[in-house]
Design a protein around this motif. Structure first.
Motif, PDB file in Angstrom:
ATOM      1  N   LYS A  15       0.834  -1.214   0.000  1.00 27.13           N
ATOM      2  CA  LYS A  15       0.000   0.000   0.000  1.00 27.13           C
ATOM      3  C   LYS A  15       0.859   1.250   0.000  1.00 27.13           C
ATOM      4  N   GLY A  18      -4.677   5.323  -1.204  1.00 29.05           N
ATOM      5  CA  GLY A  18      -6.062   4.880  -1.165  1.00 29.05           C
ATOM      6  C   GLY A  18      -6.382   3.759  -2.147  1.00 29.05           C
ATOM      7  N   ARG A 297      -0.052  11.752   3.289  1.00 29.01           N
ATOM      8  CA  ARG A 297       1.153  12.107   2.544  1.00 29.01           C
ATOM      9  C   ARG A 297       1.322  13.622   2.726  1.00 29.01           C
ATOM     10  N   LYS A 302      -2.183  17.657  -0.899  1.00 28.63           N
ATOM     11  CA  LYS A 302      -2.965  17.559   0.340  1.00 28.63           C
ATOM     12  C   LYS A 302      -3.094  18.910   1.042  1.00 28.63           C
ATOM     13  N   GLY A 351       6.736   9.451   9.219  1.00 26.41           N
ATOM     14  CA  GLY A 351       6.781   8.013   8.974  1.00 26.41           C
ATOM     15  C   GLY A 351       5.429   7.518   8.526  1.00 26.41           C
ATOM     16  N   LEU A 378      -9.956   9.030   1.873  1.00 28.15           N
ATOM     17  CA  LEU A 378     -10.444   8.014   2.806  1.00 28.15           C
ATOM     18  C   LEU A 378     -10.379   8.520   4.236  1.00 28.15           C
TER      19      LEU A 378
END
Ligand code: ADP
Length: 476
Positions: A15, A18, A297, A302, A351, A378
């Motif tokens: 992963k 999303g 992220r 974002k 992290g 999400l």
């Protein structure tokens, strides 16, 4: 119906965003609709080991090396792992090497994934399984519809765009190496500013194109959000269908989450304990104001470059903020500095930490998501489910899933979050955080917001039914 999902990520195997959550949740949700989905994914280093017993169903060569397709299972997901060690068995992430650069052969790596999909579509698996339809995800899967069309394979395809910012651009010189037909270059299917654009070609060749929220489906048609492909999308007579992502409500369930002290709307007491634990874990001093989180992220997409400048006023007004993320080193550094200056009020962990993210949603009063664009998102859905009121920009899936605390929505008792107004800039974020402080200070109103969100249904059932209906419509 038998569907082959073609994806570069899938929870719980691998992963980065999303897409992995969606690819991991869809098969089980579709099974309830009578759809059998098998998931084709590259066998990155160590992936086969997570599948338990596997069976080899196809052997061949792909892009200069031996390749096999191995069938196995992870949980309820039926995996077909494309094992091509020369392409996938290496250090680094799915897309980036250890130094953070794209793997130089990414075009070949994901073209190989799509070639494997076509072999399966043609009936190449030794167990006789053949899909009725291919569902490809993002640019990494986008060449599957292209190869199907180029070779006249009569299996229809759906392409889902999870983020149009990533388009899989490759130099024109790779046309032959990627087994792409010259005719598709000449007619403009593959060509984009004299380079190969795999997502563009997929958008043109797929039988249906979908994206992950109704609002993003509209935004994609505009120059501002289409990232150069709005014209291509507008060129499709049937447009783009927006089907909202769900969340895996077994994994994201505050009443049964092993990572936290459980709670629910009916038994809300655990929430405060999680909040106290989170405050302590991040070294924050409880002001009694709202404890907001960011789990993301750390990128311009974002909107997190806006955060450092608004944090001092938020902290001054009694707000606390705990941040978890990785990404742009400049944003990381600026957030670290802000945390240093606002010790006790703002803290950051750099992290990627899934378990910590669960503890954060459980402990938080609010989750802040000031994205410039957000196909679905999400984390606002996790926030709703965990009673962490989303503070979001008015874009993409954020606008589709959060009911802003306008006077009208508050009056009707239906609000679930706070929405930034107008442009996504520092002023709008600052204003939204001031609103959060004000709403949080009014205990009955804040408790209503929280409960409304926790009771909203964003499980996969509804969206899976919509996907199943779409597959049926295409196959009819
Ligand atoms: P995107 O795919 O654009 O990154 P989404 O909101 O659709 O954004 O999905 C992001 C997913 O990754 C969510 O499940 C979120 O919880 C998770 N995530 C992002 N950053 C981190 C992190 N640093 N630690 C743990 N989980 C993270």
């Amino acid at each position: 119906m038998k569907i082959l999902s073609v994806t570069s990520e899938c929870v719980p195997l691998v992963k980065t965003g999303g897409l992995a959550d969606v690819a991991g949740a869809l098969p089980e949700a579709l099974a309830a609709q009578g759809v059998q989905m098998r998931t084709l994914i590259p066998a990155y280093a160590g992936l086969i080991g997570k599948l338990g017993k596997t069976k080899t169903l196809w052997k061949g060569t792909l892009f200069g090396g031996a390749a096999t397709i191995k069938a196995g299972k992870v949980g309820a997901i039926e995996i077909l792992a494309l094992d091509a060690p020369h392409l996938f068995d290496r250090a680094g992430g799915p897309y980036l090497d250890l130094s953070g650069k794209d793997h130089a052969d990414n075009p070949q790596r994901f073209a190989a994934l799509c070639r494997a999909a076509v072999e399966i579509a043609k009936g190449g698996l030794s167990d006789g399984w053949q899909p009725d339809l291919i569902h490809a995800h993002d640019w990494q899967g986008a060449l599957a519809p292209v190869y199907l069309k180029a070779e006249g394979v009569e299996i229809p395809s759906v392409l889902t765009i999870h983020n149009i910012a990533f388009q899989g651009i490759a130099p024109k010189a790779l046309l032959d190496a990627l087994s792409l037909p010259r005719a598709m270059w000449e007619d403009g299917t593959l060509e984009y500013w004299d380079q190969i654009n795999t997502l563009k070609a997929g958008i043109i060749c797929a039988d249906k194109v979908t994206t992950v929220s109704p609002n993003y489906a509209v935004e994609l048609q505009r120059e501002r959000f289409g990232m150069g492909l709005h014209g291509v999308i507008n060129g499709r007579a049937d447009g783009v269908r927006g089907i909202l992502n769900g969340i895996d409500d077994a994994v994201w369930d505050p009443a049964h989450d092993p990572a936290i002290i459980p709670y629910s709307v009916k038994t809300p007491r655990g929430k405060a304990k999680n909040r106290a634990a989170l405050t302590a874990e991040f070294g924050l001093t409880d002001t009694g104001g709202p404890l907001a989180i960011v789990v993301s992220r750390l990128t311009d997409q974002k909107g997190l470059d806006l955060l450092p400048d608004v944090l001092p006023a938020f902290a001054e007004a009694g707000g606390m903020m705990a941040i978890l993320g990785t990404g742009d080193p400049v944003i990381e550094a600026r957030l670290r500095q802000a945390a240093e200056r606002l010790k006790g009020r703002v803290a950051i962990k750099i992290g990627y930490d899934e378990a910590l993210s669960h503890r954060m949603f459980a402990g938080a009063d609010a989750v802040v998501i000031p994205s410039r664009f957000e196909p679905c998102g999400l984390t606002q859905l996790y926030g709703l489910r965990y009673g962490a009121v989303p503070v979001v920009s008015a874009t993409g899936g954020l606008a589709d899933t959060v009911i802003p605390a306008s006077p009208a929505a508050l009056g009707a008792g239906v609000a679930t979050g706070v929405m930034m107004m107008g442009e996504t800039d520092g002023l709008a974020l600052h204003t939204a955080l001031c609103d959060l402080i004000r709403l949080h200070a009014d205990a009955p109103i804040f408790s209503r917001l929280r409960k409304n969100g926790m009771q909203a249904d964003f499980g996969w059932a509804r969206s899976a039914a919509t996907y199943a209906a779409l597959y049926e419509e295409i196959l009819r």
